[in-house]
Enzyme design. Structure first.
Site, PDB file in Angstrom:
ATOM      1  N   LYS A 122       0.844  -1.202   0.000  1.00 34.37           N
ATOM      2  CA  LYS A 122       0.000   0.000   0.000  1.00 34.37           C
ATOM      3  C   LYS A 122       0.876   1.248   0.000  1.00 34.37           C
ATOM      4  CE  LYS A 122      -3.749   1.968   2.874  1.00 34.37           C
ATOM      5  NZ  LYS A 122      -4.556   1.732   4.086  1.00 34.37           N
ATOM      6  N   SER A 138      -9.539   1.695   3.377  1.00 32.89           N
ATOM      7  CA  SER A 138      -8.701   2.448   2.465  1.00 32.89           C
ATOM      8  C   SER A 138      -7.733   1.571   1.674  1.00 32.89           C
ATOM      9  CB  SER A 138      -7.908   3.511   3.223  1.00 32.89           C
ATOM     10  OG  SER A 138      -7.080   2.907   4.199  1.00 32.89           O
ATOM     11  N   SER A 143      -9.550  -0.702   7.609  1.00 31.08           N
ATOM     12  CA  SER A 143      -9.077  -0.594   6.227  1.00 31.08           C
ATOM     13  C   SER A 143      -8.453  -1.831   5.621  1.00 31.08           C
ATOM     14  CB  SER A 143      -8.077   0.545   6.117  1.00 31.08           C
ATOM     15  OG  SER A 143      -8.780   1.738   6.003  1.00 31.08           O
TER      16      SER A 143
END
Ligand code: GLN
Length: 475
Positions: A75, A150, A174
């Site tokens: 990420k 997210s 997330s």
């Protein structure tokens, strides 16, 4: 190719059925073919291939690390030295990491290959991956829908077979929520189990690094390797690391608490139904299952949003247009430089949270909001500790809804409600996992969340494995 776990990859590698460079080529090809998902922000093709050659040679001499064959995406909030890091934000335009996050380094040390940097909501704020300066990521199961957030692209990339596993971060859900939306497994460890060094901070007392995988065994192995104390993060725990990857069979009768919301308004009936099915399966297998309604839970979401915005407003003050990335070139004095760079560099959601956080920390409101939320957090933590005296696990849906359509959720408040079930573990700091358990009438995935006591990831993974093998239902 479609590998489900590292053990399958390693079996084929050691029996010469595949070569690591070819496996990397397969994933690179997949990434190119499914470019429309907008999952990867950078692809490190040449490096990944060079690494594959190097590790392949080690495999031949039986000197490869435990993660040889593991191709992962990370990420865009995790530092990887000399590679771009933008937190999916314009404010970090052109920024490159000066060092590598401890969790990432530990994976590299065991011969994992990092294939690229994954899209996400800006500074990990969001539940749909729509708050990215690089545009939304699409859900591979239905391209009109969001992958969650997210860590939306981390989940989408694994689900679409663009890499075997991915790292995400979980501050309020997330990792778990996108895992549920993309039909894979998302593990959030206990707060402090994995070093946060090299993770761009959102809310420091909540942030954790978690995994998105297709198998429980991969989640367990990755955690086992990433966990542990790090002198670069004084909050990281010194607690012994259990052998997560050797999870034993769940044998004895367990005590399971089912969290049902006090108000079922807004919860998809198909989600409730699939939870009920799981409860029945557990009961008929002889486990003791109690339905719990916790009044404290009504306060978990507001507590989460008061404390995380407060922490975010201070953490993000470092992005001032001077030290990093984007800078407005037309400002004539320092104050204007800050104002213009920050209002042009940050997206709407990040600005909203900075404003909210600044408000709850302001002198006149500090006690009414921030101090009160800290007290409620303590109460929720105590309640969790009490519950785990009586229960081995708590279960709940991972999400109140099925994956929603892109652009469908417009009000921020509605979006915050997507975290209804996940914030509880984050406020408390306990470990939690989301596993796929069902499909809706329309073929959309439904996740089940399992929570365990502090530092009991070993139990959590065993139970998740049991639920997956013994309790899966598909309509
Ligand atoms: N959706 C939640 C938020 O926006 C969770 C984010 C996260 O876990 N990083 O705060």
């Amino acid at each position: 190719m479609q590998y489900q776990s590292l053990s399958q990859v390693q079996f084929d590698l050691t029996s010469d059925k595949i070569s690591l460079p070819n496996l990397v080529r397969y994933y690179l090809n997949q990434i190119e073919e499914k470019e429309n998902l907008n999952a990867f922000l950078s692809v490190y093709a040449d490096e990944a291939l060079a690494e594959a050659e190097r590790i392949q040679a080690k495999i031949s001499t039986k000197s490869a690390g435990r993660l040889a064959g593991m191709v992962i995406g990370i990420k865009d909030v995790l530092c990887y030295k000399d590679h771009p890091l933008q937190c999916a934000s314009k404010i970090l335009d052109g920024f490159e990491s000066q060092f590598t996050a401890t969790a990432v380094q530990k994976l590299l040390d065991e011969d994992a290959i990092i294939i690229g940097r994954l899209n996400c909501d800006e500074f990990a704020m969001g539940s749909s991956n729509e708050n990215s300066a690089f545009g939304p990521t699409l859900n591979p199961i239905d391209n009109d829908r969001v992958p969650g957030g997210s860590s939306g692209a981390s989940a989408a990339a694994v689900a679409a077979d663009l890499c075997l596993a991915a790292l995400g971060t979980d501050t309020g859900g997330s990792v778990r929520q996108p895992a549920a939306f993309c039909n894979i497994i998302g593990l959030k460890p206990t707060y402090s189990r994995v070093s946060r060094y090299g993770l761009a901070a959102y809310a420091s007392s909540f942030d954790t690094i978690g995994t998105l995988t297709k198998s429980i065994s991969d989640a367990a192995l990755l955690l086992e390797i990433m966990a542990g104390h790090d002198e670069m993060d004084s909050t990281s725990s010194k607690k012994e690391i259990a052998k997560y990857s050797e999870f034993p069979e769940t044998a004895e009768a367990l005590r399971v608490g089912v969290i049902t919301p006090n108000d079922q308004n807004g919860i998809d009936p198909e989600i409730i139904e699939s939870l009920n099915v799981q409860v029945q399966i557990l009961k008929s297998a002889g486990h003791k299952v109690d339905e719990l309604t916790l009044p404290e839970l009504d306060y978990a979401l507001p507590t989460y949003y008061i404390l995380t915005t407060a922490e975010a407003s201070t953490n993000l003050s470092r992005y001032d247009g001077v030290r990093y990335g984007y800078r407005n070139e037309n400002a004539h004095d320092l104050e204007n430089l800050y104002k213009k760079s920050r209002s042009e560099g940050f997206g709407d959601e990040v600005q909203r949270r900075i404003l909210l956080g600044t408000f709850v920390l302001s002198a006149s409101y500090y006690d009414a909001y921030y101090t009160k939320a800290q007290k409620v957090r303590k109460l929720i933590q105590q309640k969790m500790k009490e519950l785990f005296k009586n229960y081995d696990f708590l279960i709940s849906p991972t999400t109140p809804t099925l994956p929603f359509k892109l652009g469908e959720t417009v009000s921020p408040l509605e979006m915050y409600l997507a975290d209804l079930f996940t914030v509880q573990a984050s406020v408390a700091g306990i470990p939690a996992i989301s596993i796929p358990v069902a499909q809706s009438e329309d073929g959309l995935p439904v996740g089940l969340q399992i929570m365990a006591d502090f530092f009991r990831e070993d139990k959590l993974l065993s139970f998740a494995n049991y639920m997956q093998n013994g309790a899966i239902i598909t309509k």
